[in-house]
Each structure stands twice: as structure tokens, then as C-alpha cells.
Design a protein around this motif. Sequence first.
Motif, PDB file in Angstrom:
ATOM      1  N   UNK A 278      91.939   1.997 102.416  1.00 32.25           N
ATOM      2  CA  UNK A 278      92.743   2.708 101.424  1.00 32.25           C
ATOM      3  C   UNK A 278      92.654   2.076 100.042  1.00 32.25           C
ATOM      4  N   UNK A 279      91.554   1.439  99.738  1.00 28.56           N
ATOM      5  CA  UNK A 279      91.381   0.908  98.384  1.00 28.56           C
ATOM      6  C   UNK A 279      89.905   0.945  98.032  1.00 28.56           C
ATOM      7  N   UNK A 280      89.668   1.285  96.799  1.00 33.74           N
ATOM      8  CA  UNK A 280      88.303   1.407  96.315  1.00 33.74           C
ATOM      9  C   UNK A 280      87.970   0.268  95.376  1.00 33.74           C
TER      10      UNK A 280
ATOM     11  N   UNK B 165      91.897  -0.247  93.558  1.00 33.08           N
ATOM     12  CA  UNK B 165      92.614   1.007  93.331  1.00 33.08           C
ATOM     13  C   UNK B 165      92.795   1.751  94.656  1.00 33.08           C
ATOM     14  N   UNK B 166      94.024   2.196  94.926  1.00 34.20           N
ATOM     15  CA  UNK B 166      94.283   2.959  96.152  1.00 34.20           C
ATOM     16  C   UNK B 166      93.616   4.321  96.045  1.00 34.20           C
ATOM     17  N   UNK B 167      92.849   4.677  97.074  1.00 33.40           N
ATOM     18  CA  UNK B 167      92.129   5.946  97.044  1.00 33.40           C
ATOM     19  C   UNK B 167      92.207   6.669  98.384  1.00 33.40           C
ATOM     20  N   UNK B 168      93.155   6.305  99.234  1.00 39.80           N
ATOM     21  CA  UNK B 168      93.257   6.891 100.567  1.00 39.80           C
ATOM     22  C   UNK B 168      93.393   8.397 100.563  1.00 39.80           C
TER      23      UNK B 168
ATOM     24  N   UNK C 210      88.530  12.237 114.173  1.00 36.71           N
ATOM     25  CA  UNK C 210      89.656  11.314 114.056  1.00 36.71           C
ATOM     26  C   UNK C 210      89.481  10.452 112.805  1.00 36.71           C
ATOM     27  N   UNK C 211      90.543  10.336 112.014  1.00 36.23           N
ATOM     28  CA  UNK C 211      90.502   9.578 110.761  1.00 36.23           C
ATOM     29  C   UNK C 211      91.629   8.548 110.772  1.00 36.23           C
ATOM     30  N   UNK C 212      91.244   7.288 110.823  1.00 38.27           N
ATOM     31  CA  UNK C 212      92.202   6.178 110.834  1.00 38.27           C
ATOM     32  C   UNK C 212      92.113   5.472 109.488  1.00 38.27           C
ATOM     33  N   UNK C 213      93.237   5.333 108.823  1.00 36.39           N
ATOM     34  CA  UNK C 213      93.305   4.630 107.538  1.00 36.39           C
ATOM     35  C   UNK C 213      93.730   3.178 107.787  1.00 36.39           C
ATOM     36  N   UNK C 214      93.031   2.254 107.153  1.00 37.50           N
ATOM     37  CA  UNK C 214      93.412   0.840 107.171  1.00 37.50           C
ATOM     38  C   UNK C 214      93.879   0.536 105.756  1.00 37.50           C
ATOM     39  N   UNK C 215      95.158   0.167 105.631  1.00 32.74           N
ATOM     40  CA  UNK C 215      95.770   0.062 104.313  1.00 32.74           C
ATOM     41  C   UNK C 215      96.746  -1.099 104.216  1.00 32.74           C
ATOM     42  N   UNK C 216      96.788  -1.699 103.041  1.00 27.94           N
ATOM     43  CA  UNK C 216      97.784  -2.745 102.784  1.00 27.94           C
ATOM     44  C   UNK C 216      99.177  -2.124 102.713  1.00 27.94           C
ATOM     45  N   UNK C 217      99.235  -0.817 102.507  1.00 31.17           N
ATOM     46  CA  UNK C 217     100.514  -0.119 102.387  1.00 31.17           C
ATOM     47  C   UNK C 217     101.075   0.322 103.739  1.00 31.17           C
ATOM     48  N   UNK C 218     100.451  -0.113 104.855  1.00 34.95           N
ATOM     49  CA  UNK C 218     100.896   0.336 106.183  1.00 34.95           C
ATOM     50  C   UNK C 218     102.307  -0.130 106.524  1.00 34.95           C
ATOM     51  N   UNK C 219     102.810  -1.076 105.769  1.00 33.01           N
ATOM     52  CA  UNK C 219     104.186  -1.537 106.007  1.00 33.01           C
ATOM     53  C   UNK C 219     105.187  -0.803 105.113  1.00 33.01           C
TER      54      UNK C 219
ATOM     55  N   UNK D 289      96.018  -3.607 106.885  1.00 34.58           N
ATOM     56  CA  UNK D 289      94.799  -4.388 106.652  1.00 34.58           C
ATOM     57  C   UNK D 289      94.881  -5.662 107.477  1.00 34.58           C
ATOM     58  N   UNK D 290      93.760  -6.059 108.048  1.00 36.51           N
ATOM     59  CA  UNK D 290      93.726  -7.283 108.843  1.00 36.51           C
ATOM     60  C   UNK D 290      94.276  -7.119 110.247  1.00 36.51           C
ATOM     61  N   UNK D 291      94.421  -5.884 110.712  1.00 36.27           N
ATOM     62  CA  UNK D 291      94.944  -5.660 112.064  1.00 36.27           C
ATOM     63  C   UNK D 291      93.966  -6.221 113.099  1.00 36.27           C
TER      64      UNK D 291
END
Length: 186
Positions: free
Chosen positions: A69-71, A75-78, A95-104, A123-125
Motif C-alpha cells: 500500500x505504498x509507492x 506515498x500510499x497508493x493502495x 484474490x487481492x491482499x493488501x499489505x499496509x502499514x495502515x492495517x492497524x 507490513x512485516x506480517x
Amino acid sequence: MLTSHLSPSSSASPSSSIGRVLAIGAPGPDREQLTRALESTGYEVAHAVPGDVHPHIRQAPPDAIVALDHGPGGRRCGGEVITEVRSEPAGQALPLVMVTAAAREPAAVADLLRRGADDCLPSGCAPVELSARIAAKLHRVPVPVDQLLRDPRTGLYSGPHFMDELDRELRRPPAARRGGGRAIRG
């Protein structure tokens, strides 16, 4: 250009992989970490950058997509990636899985899910969790429309020609319809 990244130490190969994943994200340490995580659990990984996803989906459709989710520049681009994937006909059912620092952040996750992501992970899961979530999504993927066949019992297509066949059948006199003139009652 469609590129596949398989590290020499990886045991995944096209013949032994458990599936093919398209990893979308700007080149860098985050995408490399994502690639290692996917490969360590048996997936073959191809790469695309945001804004250049269509040819990758058309030329060699993956089994699933994992997007960062960052470019460039963080920059967030999810949302843009989701729109890009879902606007491609072949990408609508993937199936589309997003990995994002904003998941919390519940509001950010809700936004990505509303836009069309099937799942969001931080991120880092753990690689095993990412792999399990992809596998769970793959168990629910319907058969692509272009692979559906004509139903031998009804003679109707259960794919792209279904509505055309149904329209033709309904225009026939009731007694001439397949199955006679029996009404279907719900």
C-alpha cells in the motif's frame, strides 16, 4: 516488462510452486521482503509496479495478487492499485491482499476493503500468515467464466453465453422448450 523473481536459494519453481502470485509495489526492500516471504512458503512470484499492472494480469494471470500500500517515496497508493486491478476483466475475480502499514488503523482498512481488497495485513506480517490467507482466498475463487461449459442437463451455458441461450429458450413456445412446458415454481 513482466519479470519473475525466483531467488537461487528458493525451493519454489514453476513446477513445484503452490501457486503464482503477482506482487505489486515499488522496487525496494519492502517488495524484496514480501517476495522472500511468499517464496519461503512455496509461491512463485512475479512483480509489477503500480500503474503497470494490466499487462501482467493479461499476459500471465496470477492465482492471486499481493499489493503493498505504498509507492515511490512512501506515498500510499493502495486505492489506486485496487482500482487498477479491478478495472481489468481478468483481475475482477482474483484474490487481492493488501499489505499496509495502515492495517492497524480501522478506517484505513475499511477504506481498502470497500474499494475491493479481499484482505489487509500489516507490513512485516509473518510469512505463514500471509500464505494461509492467500490459500484461504484461493479456495473460494470461482471458476473463470471463460472456462465454464454447457450444462448437459439443460443445454444452457453456465458462462458467457448463458443469457443469450436463456433469451432464445424463453422466446420459444412453451411446449417446444427443453423440458416441455413445465413451469418453474419457486
